[in-house]
Design a protein around this motif. Sequence first.
Motif, PDB file in Angstrom:
ATOM      1  N   MET A   1       0.770  -0.879   0.296  1.00  0.00           N
ATOM      2  CA  MET A   1       0.257   0.278  -0.011  1.00  0.00           C
ATOM      3  C   MET A   1       1.196   1.652   0.269  1.00  0.00           C
ATOM      4  O   MET A   1       0.668   2.464  -0.645  1.00  0.00           O
ATOM      5  CB  MET A   1      -1.133   0.301   1.063  1.00  0.00           C
ATOM      6  N   LEU A   2       1.655   0.757   1.290  1.00  0.00           N
ATOM      7  CA  LEU A   2       2.566   2.793   0.875  1.00  0.00           C
ATOM      8  C   LEU A   2       3.639   2.885  -0.278  1.00  0.00           C
ATOM      9  O   LEU A   2       3.790   3.722  -0.558  1.00  0.00           O
ATOM     10  CB  LEU A   2       4.009   1.956   1.448  1.00  0.00           C
ATOM     11  N   SER A   3       3.739   1.804  -1.144  1.00  0.00           N
ATOM     12  CA  SER A   3       4.694   1.678  -2.467  1.00  0.00           C
ATOM     13  C   SER A   3       3.384   2.211  -3.483  1.00  0.00           C
ATOM     14  O   SER A   3       3.490   3.087  -4.576  1.00  0.00           O
ATOM     15  CB  SER A   3       5.216   0.456  -3.323  1.00  0.00           C
ATOM     16  N   ASN A   4       2.657   1.652  -3.595  1.00  0.00           N
ATOM     17  CA  ASN A   4       1.416   2.368  -3.982  1.00  0.00           C
ATOM     18  C   ASN A   4       1.213   3.562  -3.617  1.00  0.00           C
ATOM     19  O   ASN A   4       0.932   5.064  -5.259  1.00  0.00           O
ATOM     20  CB  ASN A   4      -0.371   1.701  -4.053  1.00  0.00           C
ATOM     21  N   ARG A   5       0.871   4.045  -2.991  1.00  0.00           N
ATOM     22  CA  ARG A   5       0.814   5.508  -2.362  1.00  0.00           C
ATOM     23  C   ARG A   5       1.866   6.471  -2.589  1.00  0.00           C
ATOM     24  O   ARG A   5       1.674   7.572  -3.222  1.00  0.00           O
ATOM     25  CB  ARG A   5       0.597   5.957  -1.399  1.00  0.00           C
ATOM     26  N   GLU A   6       3.258   6.056  -2.932  1.00  0.00           N
ATOM     27  CA  GLU A   6       4.387   6.350  -3.513  1.00  0.00           C
ATOM     28  C   GLU A   6       4.270   6.686  -4.784  1.00  0.00           C
ATOM     29  O   GLU A   6       4.764   7.821  -5.556  1.00  0.00           O
ATOM     30  CB  GLU A   6       5.718   5.815  -2.957  1.00  0.00           C
ATOM     31  N   SER A   7       3.733   5.689  -5.823  1.00  0.00           N
ATOM     32  CA  SER A   7       3.944   5.654  -7.458  1.00  0.00           C
ATOM     33  C   SER A   7       2.764   6.491  -7.873  1.00  0.00           C
ATOM     34  O   SER A   7       2.675   7.600  -8.507  1.00  0.00           O
ATOM     35  CB  SER A   7       3.479   4.375  -7.753  1.00  0.00           C
ATOM     36  N   ALA A   8       1.469   6.505  -6.489  1.00  0.00           N
ATOM     37  CA  ALA A   8       0.432   7.424  -7.134  1.00  0.00           C
ATOM     38  C   ALA A   8       0.823   9.150  -6.896  1.00  0.00           C
ATOM     39  O   ALA A   8       0.865   9.856  -7.593  1.00  0.00           O
ATOM     40  CB  ALA A   8      -0.779   7.814  -6.149  1.00  0.00           C
ATOM     41  N   ARG A   9       1.955   9.184  -5.207  1.00  0.00           N
ATOM     42  CA  ARG A   9       2.275  10.295  -5.163  1.00  0.00           C
ATOM     43  C   ARG A   9       3.313  10.781  -6.530  1.00  0.00           C
ATOM     44  O   ARG A   9       3.453  11.793  -7.310  1.00  0.00           O
ATOM     45  CB  ARG A   9       3.469  10.080  -4.750  1.00  0.00           C
ATOM     46  N   ARG A  10       4.013   9.861  -7.086  1.00  0.00           N
ATOM     47  CA  ARG A  10       5.224  10.163  -8.390  1.00  0.00           C
ATOM     48  C   ARG A  10       4.240  10.081  -9.396  1.00  0.00           C
ATOM     49  O   ARG A  10       4.630  11.333 -10.177  1.00  0.00           O
ATOM     50  CB  ARG A  10       6.012   8.906  -8.383  1.00  0.00           C
ATOM     51  N   SER A  11       3.521   9.721  -9.813  1.00  0.00           N
ATOM     52  CA  SER A  11       2.920  10.255 -10.817  1.00  0.00           C
ATOM     53  C   SER A  11       2.043  11.359 -10.593  1.00  0.00           C
ATOM     54  O   SER A  11       1.703  12.203 -11.970  1.00  0.00           O
ATOM     55  CB  SER A  11       0.961   8.926 -11.063  1.00  0.00           C
ATOM     56  N   ARG A  12       1.571  11.409  -9.688  1.00  0.00           N
ATOM     57  CA  ARG A  12       0.838  12.717  -9.657  1.00  0.00           C
ATOM     58  C   ARG A  12       1.637  14.288  -9.933  1.00  0.00           C
ATOM     59  O   ARG A  12       1.205  15.067 -10.932  1.00  0.00           O
ATOM     60  CB  ARG A  12       0.250  12.777  -8.212  1.00  0.00           C
ATOM     61  N   ARG A  13       2.961  13.883  -9.191  1.00  0.00           N
ATOM     62  CA  ARG A  13       4.228  14.647  -9.351  1.00  0.00           C
ATOM     63  C   ARG A  13       4.436  14.559 -11.175  1.00  0.00           C
ATOM     64  O   ARG A  13       4.005  16.196 -11.165  1.00  0.00           O
ATOM     65  CB  ARG A  13       5.091  14.783  -8.660  1.00  0.00           C
ATOM     66  N   ARG A  14       4.645  13.616 -11.368  1.00  0.00           N
ATOM     67  CA  ARG A  14       4.560  14.088 -12.815  1.00  0.00           C
ATOM     68  C   ARG A  14       3.982  14.682 -13.712  1.00  0.00           C
ATOM     69  O   ARG A  14       4.374  15.691 -14.691  1.00  0.00           O
ATOM     70  CB  ARG A  14       5.372  12.537 -13.866  1.00  0.00           C
ATOM     71  N   LYS A  15       2.629  13.929 -13.410  1.00  0.00           N
ATOM     72  CA  LYS A  15       1.605  14.586 -14.073  1.00  0.00           C
ATOM     73  C   LYS A  15       1.464  16.223 -13.911  1.00  0.00           C
ATOM     74  O   LYS A  15       1.958  17.429 -15.061  1.00  0.00           O
ATOM     75  CB  LYS A  15       0.202  14.351 -13.810  1.00  0.00           C
ATOM     76  N   GLN A  16       2.338  17.104 -13.130  1.00  0.00           N
ATOM     77  CA  GLN A  16       1.855  18.531 -12.658  1.00  0.00           C
ATOM     78  C   GLN A  16       2.947  18.965 -13.283  1.00  0.00           C
ATOM     79  O   GLN A  16       3.535  19.915 -13.979  1.00  0.00           O
ATOM     80  CB  GLN A  16       1.780  18.171 -11.018  1.00  0.00           C
TER      81      GLN A  16
END
Lengths: 140, 554
Positions: free
Chosen positions: B239-254
């Motif tokens: 779950m944590l890794s998923n959260r991290e990946s989600a965060r990364r993807s959000r950052r990338r998108k931004q």
Amino acid sequence: MASSSGTWSGSMTSSTPQNSGSSVEVLQAQMDERKRKRMDSNRESARRSRMKRQKHLDDLVTLVGELRKENQQIVTDLDTIYQNYIRVAAENSILQAQADELTHWLQSLNEIIWFLLTNSSATQTYSLSDVTSILTSSEY
Amino acid sequence: MDKVFSVDEISDQFWSSPQLPLGSPGERSTMSRSESEWAFQRFLREQASPKAKAAASNSSWTRGRVEDNDAMEIKGEGQIQKPFSANNVNINVNNNNNNKSARESKIIANPRALSVATENIPVDSEEYQAFLKSRLNLACAAVALSRASYVLSQEEAQPRSHGSSKEGLHEISKSQDKNAGDGAAPGNHSVSAVQRKTGIPVRSTSGSSREQSDDDEAEGETATTENLDPADAKRVRRMLSNRESARRSRRRKQAHLTELETQVSQLRAENSSLLKQLSEISQKFNEAAVDNRVLKADVETLRAKVKMAEETVQRLTGLNPPFQTMSEMPSLGTPPFEGSPSDASTGAAVPVRDDQRNHLYQANSNSTVSSLQRVASLEHLQKRIGVAHHRHGNLKKNPRRKEKAVAETMEISSSLRPRLPSLPFCASPSTFFSNRIETPAVYGIRRRRNSGSFSRSGEYRARRGLACNALFGLGVPELVVIAGVAALVFGPKQLPEIGRSIGKTVKSFQQAAKEFESELKKEPESITESSAQESEADSPDKKDESVPSAKESA
């Protein structure tokens, strides 16, 4: 507890329970309703914002593409016009040189005419009309 | 083992015959998201309240630690399965309760547990909720214990049960996958560790957890806290890794978004600058085009004027200057404009020009000695012009040469102008002679080209003068004068006889000359000389004889 289950089921159908088994239950049901509604509205707003964001992104992408294309077009137009301009400027310079030379030649010819007219006026038999015509033609 | 089977049976029973008031599972599933979450949250909130919590926790934990937890486990399993499935907790609990009440007889498990379950159903809503909470707690605890027991006991039945329980959980989790994103926050503070465990596996388990299920056994406890099982730890980590990946993807998108924004602004700026450049250059081009047209028109008018001026100059002066008009713009190397056409066209004007030139020379070359010099210079100028006229040199050079020549003439004329009125008459004979001297030389150069007819006598004389050059300097007028004198001397009556005799002598003389020439070419010189001498002796003798005869006759 059939009654309780009934009340619960009624509340779950998102309708105020008609059987007021207990006021607290009714209130809670109403609260549940409101909460559910809020949650729904939140979800909707989230979806809308997501969609808006996506749309914004897509718009930007298309805009970038359009601007690039437009820029390229402008560059090509610029090049062609520049070529034409150079050509015309060169022609202009040539024409100017020719015009200058012609004017000089004309000036010298006019001077000759002038001198000839003034020189040989005593011996020549030019009519006045001839002289005037010559002078006017030579633009003095 | 007995527990296991009973659990399975009960769970199956529960799953097989759901008796929910809502009816179709679809509805249940649609409502699951909100209702189960809401129920869970409500449950948690209610948990937070000290009253219920104390009661529930006390009851649950006490209950959980009861050794007679077989039924609890069973109940817990069922209860756990239900709430995290498509059904509401309360409904499930209700159903469970109902089912339990309905199937109490079916349960092979301890009747004591069942009785406990039935007994515990409260009448009031508050108590009922507390009861529900307690039930939930019990269920969580039971699950935890069961898991622990499964892990610890390494019997054959365990993997199966473990797998089955896992599968059940997986099923639950799959149904709950949709809830994972929006569902209750995993970080539930007030929830016990057991509840968190139940929440976490629900959310974090995905299709891959099935793969992990086999590994979970083998792996021991991770370095996490005592509360987390290895499986849960895995899930937590996932779950944590998923959260991290989600965060990364959000950052990338931004970042992508901002990059696009900057690109747009950049392109806009570039666009505007290019447009400005374009407008500037197009303006310049238009101006240049306009100037071009104007210049072309000017050049045309200038050419016309130059032509007219040239014509007037040709008319005015006796010169036939080699006016070579400048070529058209496209080709500067056009063949030079030959003077002959102009000369031919102005042939009629030539005599006038010549006369004018004569007059000009007469006027210019005055009694002073320097006049001859000036005339010589003019002659030189004429020669130069004639040379230039002959030459078909470079187009650009010629106008300049012409200009120079014309300038010289102008200078000379201007210098001689003050001498105009002085003694034209006195100078006439000298000029006449000088003219005579000049003209043949000049005309010798020029008249070869002229084929035009000459009307004036002067021209005629001039032409004749060319032919008479061969007659020992005696021109036709000279011969006429001599004939006139002879006629006066001899008398008009004897003129024809004299003429005949003269003609005969001339003929004989010409014949002798021809013979002389032919003999010179064919025979040796001695014979020709002798014959020539004889002929020469004859001709003058004949002439002398004719003349004295003429005289005698007269």
